[in-house]
Design a protein around this motif. Structure first.
Motif, PDB file in Angstrom:
ATOM      1  N   ASP A 170       7.864   8.369 -12.227  1.00  0.00           N
ATOM      2  CA  ASP A 170       7.322   9.618 -12.760  1.00  0.00           C
ATOM      3  C   ASP A 170       7.159  10.619 -11.608  1.00  0.00           C
ATOM      4  O   ASP A 170       7.343  10.265 -10.435  1.00  0.00           O
ATOM      5  N   PRO A 171       6.848  11.886 -11.912  1.00  0.00           N
ATOM      6  CA  PRO A 171       6.769  12.900 -10.840  1.00  0.00           C
ATOM      7  C   PRO A 171       5.823  12.534  -9.707  1.00  0.00           C
ATOM      8  O   PRO A 171       6.139  12.762  -8.524  1.00  0.00           O
ATOM      9  N   ARG A 172       4.671  11.948 -10.018  1.00  0.00           N
ATOM     10  CA  ARG A 172       3.733  11.570  -8.954  1.00  0.00           C
ATOM     11  C   ARG A 172       4.336  10.486  -8.078  1.00  0.00           C
ATOM     12  O   ARG A 172       4.216  10.517  -6.844  1.00  0.00           O
ATOM     13  N   LEU A 222       6.915  11.846  -5.692  1.00  0.00           N
ATOM     14  CA  LEU A 222       6.280  12.454  -4.520  1.00  0.00           C
ATOM     15  C   LEU A 222       5.866  11.379  -3.519  1.00  0.00           C
ATOM     16  O   LEU A 222       6.015  11.555  -2.303  1.00  0.00           O
ATOM     17  N   GLN A 223       5.342  10.259  -4.038  1.00  0.00           N
ATOM     18  CA  GLN A 223       4.954   9.150  -3.168  1.00  0.00           C
ATOM     19  C   GLN A 223       6.190   8.582  -2.464  1.00  0.00           C
ATOM     20  O   GLN A 223       6.145   8.265  -1.266  1.00  0.00           O
ATOM     21  N   PHE A 224       7.291   8.476  -3.191  1.00  0.00           N
ATOM     22  CA  PHE A 224       8.526   7.979  -2.591  1.00  0.00           C
ATOM     23  C   PHE A 224       8.976   8.880  -1.444  1.00  0.00           C
ATOM     24  O   PHE A 224       9.374   8.400  -0.377  1.00  0.00           O
ATOM     25  N   GLU A 276       0.834  -1.206   0.000  1.00  0.00           N
ATOM     26  CA  GLU A 276       0.000   0.000   0.000  1.00  0.00           C
ATOM     27  C   GLU A 276       0.869   1.256   0.000  1.00  0.00           C
ATOM     28  O   GLU A 276       0.563   2.242  -0.693  1.00  0.00           O
ATOM     29  N   MET A 277       1.963   1.229   0.747  1.00  0.00           N
ATOM     30  CA  MET A 277       2.853   2.379   0.815  1.00  0.00           C
ATOM     31  C   MET A 277       3.439   2.719  -0.551  1.00  0.00           C
ATOM     32  O   MET A 277       3.617   3.889  -0.892  1.00  0.00           O
ATOM     33  N   ARG A 331       9.354   0.460  -7.723  1.00  0.00           N
ATOM     34  CA  ARG A 331       8.580   0.545  -6.483  1.00  0.00           C
ATOM     35  C   ARG A 331       8.554  -0.804  -5.769  1.00  0.00           C
ATOM     36  O   ARG A 331       8.542  -0.867  -4.537  1.00  0.00           O
ATOM     37  N   ALA A 332       8.567  -1.904  -6.540  1.00  0.00           N
ATOM     38  CA  ALA A 332       8.659  -3.235  -5.923  1.00  0.00           C
ATOM     39  C   ALA A 332       9.991  -3.375  -5.184  1.00  0.00           C
ATOM     40  O   ALA A 332      10.050  -3.960  -4.096  1.00  0.00           O
ATOM     41  N   GLY A 333      11.062  -2.834  -5.772  1.00  0.00           N
ATOM     42  CA  GLY A 333      12.361  -2.863  -5.105  1.00  0.00           C
ATOM     43  C   GLY A 333      12.357  -2.050  -3.823  1.00  0.00           C
ATOM     44  O   GLY A 333      12.945  -2.461  -2.816  1.00  0.00           O
ATOM     45  N   ILE A 334      11.680  -0.915  -3.839  1.00  0.00           N
ATOM     46  CA  ILE A 334      11.559  -0.109  -2.629  1.00  0.00           C
ATOM     47  C   ILE A 334      10.792  -0.891  -1.560  1.00  0.00           C
ATOM     48  O   ILE A 334      11.157  -0.884  -0.378  1.00  0.00           O
TER      49      ILE A 334
END
Length: 270
Positions: A188-190, A193-195, A142-143, A164-167
């Motif tokens: 991407d930019p969005r 921001l989530q990161f 979810e994060m 994001r899977a690696g994160i």
């Protein structure tokens, strides 16, 4: 992930997730290199909970430093201490690996593995009790905004989704040390921001972030270490770094100009 594929000394699920005190990572006169080449020499740094950025040109030693912190490479000389353990060999390294989440620039994965299994495997390797896998993996997906792709195979994910899977791999189970090598590449930019939101929520965690993106540093980092030639040319807050910038140097912000100021003159030409 060569260091992660080492089976823990204790059985999965036997380790407690309780944090005892504040984590610290101490490098004392660290030297590191490959073969006859020295990449890092006489580096002394103490890292504590918070977000530290590693800035520097290619070849500055950032990735080598992260690999050393991840216990993939034992120190060539000097001392590295993670919490209360001196890392002087494989046995001592195995004691702390369950506390470390590491995302290399180019991480490996089984293309047939489902995303949920990929992150669950990371939880297992980190010693998360089996009774907590479902919750911990669910919260982590979810994060990183991948809940709807949990059953997808890794091969079917886009480049940004794989990043994001690696994160997710690096942060599942809330390890006390998180090492991220160029984590926003492909986002991407969005998603960037989530990161930033994700790392900002990693309280009580030593986060070390290698990046070339100055705006990411300005947005989330508490501390900046600028490396060049295997040495730390600056170690301080984002505000202190920005104060070094002055007009006449390349860059579109005070931070960019300050970074250029710290490089040798021959490398300040764009």
């Amino acid at each position: 992930f060569p260091h992660i594929l080492t089976v823990p000394d204790t059985a999965p699920g036997d380790q407690s997730l309780t944090r005892k005190g504040s984590m610290s990572v101490v490098l004392d006169a660290l030297a590191q290199g490959y073969g006859n080449s020295t990449v890092i020499e006489n580096l002394s740094v103490t890292l504590r909970p918070g977000i530290t950025a590693l800035l520097g040109p290619n070849g500055a030693g950032k990735t080598t430093l992260l690999r050393t912190l991840a216990t993939i490479m034992p120190p060539r000389n000097g001392r590295i201490r993670i919490d209360d353990t001196d890392i002087d060999g494989e046995r001592s390294a195995r004691k702390v690996r369950d506390q470390i989440g590491y995302l290399p620039q180019n991480f490996g994965f089984d293309p047939q593995m489902k995303l949920v299994d990929f992150v669950t495997y990371a939880a297992w390797m980190r010693g998360v009790p089996a009774s907590q896998w479902r919750r911990s993996v669910g919260e982590t997906l979810e994060m990183v905004d991948l809940t709807d792709r949990r059953r997808s195979r890794m091969r079917s994910l886009s480049g940004g989704m794989r990043q994001r899977a690696g994160i997710a791999w690096a942060i599942v189970g809330r390890p006390r040390v998180v090492l991220l090598d160029e984590p926003t590449v492909g986002l991407d930019p969005r998603q960037r921001l989530q990161f930033r939101k994700i790392v900002a929520e990693l309280d009580e965690t030593v986060v070390v972030l290698s990046t070339h993106l100055i705006d990411d540093v300005a947005a989330v980092c508490d501390r900046v270490i600028v490396m060049h030639g295997g040495a730390a040319r600056f170690d301080g807050s984002v505000t202190e770094l920005a104060a070094l910038g002055h007009e006449g140097l390349p860059g579109h912000s005070a931070l960019e100009r300050a970074y250029m100021h710290l490089l040798p003159e021959r490398e300040q030409q764009l």
